[in-house]
Write a protein that holds these residues in place. Sequence first.
Motif, mmCIF file in Angstrom:
data_model
loop_
_atom_site.group_PDB
_atom_site.id
_atom_site.type_symbol
_atom_site.label_atom_id
_atom_site.label_comp_id
_atom_site.label_asym_id
_atom_site.label_seq_id
_atom_site.Cartn_x
_atom_site.Cartn_y
_atom_site.Cartn_z
ATOM 1 N N LEU A 215 0.809 -1.065 -0.001
ATOM 2 C CA LEU A 215 -0.016 0.116 0.136
ATOM 3 C C LEU A 215 0.851 1.338 0.073
ATOM 4 O O LEU A 215 1.901 1.358 0.686
ATOM 5 N N GLY A 216 0.382 2.295 -0.616
ATOM 6 C CA GLY A 216 1.004 3.631 -0.687
ATOM 7 C C GLY A 216 -0.092 4.680 -0.929
ATOM 8 O O GLY A 216 -1.222 4.420 -1.171
ATOM 9 N N ARG A 217 0.390 5.838 -0.923
ATOM 10 C CA ARG A 217 -0.687 6.991 -1.380
ATOM 11 C C ARG A 217 0.324 8.142 -1.741
ATOM 12 O O ARG A 217 1.192 8.404 -0.989
ATOM 13 N N LEU A 221 2.534 5.743 -3.533
ATOM 14 C CA LEU A 221 1.817 4.569 -4.361
ATOM 15 C C LEU A 221 2.730 4.004 -5.695
ATOM 16 O O LEU A 221 2.829 3.013 -5.886
ATOM 17 N N ALA A 241 -0.077 -3.991 -5.632
ATOM 18 C CA ALA A 241 -0.033 -2.678 -5.267
ATOM 19 C C ALA A 241 -1.468 -1.677 -5.143
ATOM 20 O O ALA A 241 -2.133 -1.908 -6.021
ATOM 21 N N TYR A 242 -1.632 -1.140 -4.134
ATOM 22 C CA TYR A 242 -2.973 -0.380 -4.258
ATOM 23 C C TYR A 242 -2.861 0.875 -3.175
ATOM 24 O O TYR A 242 -1.936 1.048 -2.403
ATOM 25 N N SER A 243 -3.564 1.716 -3.662
ATOM 26 C CA SER A 243 -3.608 3.354 -2.830
ATOM 27 C C SER A 243 -4.341 2.801 -1.483
ATOM 28 O O SER A 243 -5.118 1.996 -1.555
ATOM 29 N N SER A 244 -3.841 3.229 -0.452
ATOM 30 C CA SER A 244 -4.295 2.723 0.737
ATOM 31 C C SER A 244 -5.880 3.344 0.944
ATOM 32 O O SER A 244 -6.544 2.868 1.819
ATOM 33 N N LEU A 274 -2.771 6.603 5.453
ATOM 34 C CA LEU A 274 -2.368 5.368 5.363
ATOM 35 C C LEU A 274 -2.357 4.557 6.330
ATOM 36 O O LEU A 274 -2.489 3.273 6.233
#
Length: 348
Positions: A215-217, A221, A241-244, A274
């Motif tokens: 996860l990232g933002r 991300l 991988a996903y946006s939080s 996040l």
Amino acid sequence: MTHAPTTAAAKTFMRAEIEEIPAAVARLLAQRDAIGAAGEALRARDPGLVATIARGSSDHASAFFKYAVELSAGVPVASLGPSIMSIYGRSLKLSNAAAVSVSQSGKSPDIVAMAEAAKASGALSIAVTNTLDSPLAAASDHAIGLAAGEEKSVAATKTFVNSVVAGLALLAAWQRDSALEAALASLPESLTRAIACDWSALGEGLGDHRSLYVLGRGPTLAIAGEAALKFKETCGLHAEAYSSAEVLHGPARIVENGFPILGLAVPDAAETSLAESVDRLAAQGAIAFATTDRAKSATRLPSVVTGHPLCDALGLIVSFYAFVEGHSRHLGYNPDTPPHLMKVTRTV
């Protein structure tokens, strides 16, 4: 599965290339003339749009550049699908745009074709490549050499980092951002410290799990996307991988019973949200790891502070690279030669 023990075998190309990252970054940043000229051209053009053209790890570097430009310059950035030109033969209206193409080899036919089409459509064309005598560099108004040197491992590391640094240096020159320039100047030392960060707890937590979320933002991300790719390439793991924020809109459904979560956060405006997502998923049963103290249910992974949140985000992937190279060997793989993959992929 049964893990193969880590041995004191000869150093992999991947490990050697990770250790070379600080020196490679220093070489890139020494190219003041090329970076400055491209930045001046952007300032003169004052584009209403920046388009990026890339695939694979280079596309993750472009995604990082997107967030950096939008946050710092307030100019929207869009990723162009190379197949729009190479397969469908459709040109785009880019007369008020800048087009930044990122390719390690500078030889992928679809990337070159899209860069040529962007320039023909009126865009200011800038190439970021490790091969300055490549077709991509020749097709562009400006070319910035990555100066990463030869990269023998199939899994890109130093070329990815230098692609991100090239974008940040271009942005700093364009916007005359002295704070970002100062952070970049000290980046080689910061990345040396990032290599030394111990993420072994993550490997212990992954255990025999075959799937995980990263996860990232915002800028992290893009780092999450690159980390997920490296899990696939070097370890044969199904990592997504996903946006939080986006992970809560459906993907969270399968998170339970020890499902691993890696949250990549830096001290910026997205850190709290996040951390909240990581804690929510941990409450569902995830085994969570994060690079922030704000995720109370996660094991804290160490990270470096560089003096600028964009550079902090870049430090995370260097720490991750050092981890995943060792984890690949722990699983019994050779991270230099993952099955079914080649160093240069010539897509059309």
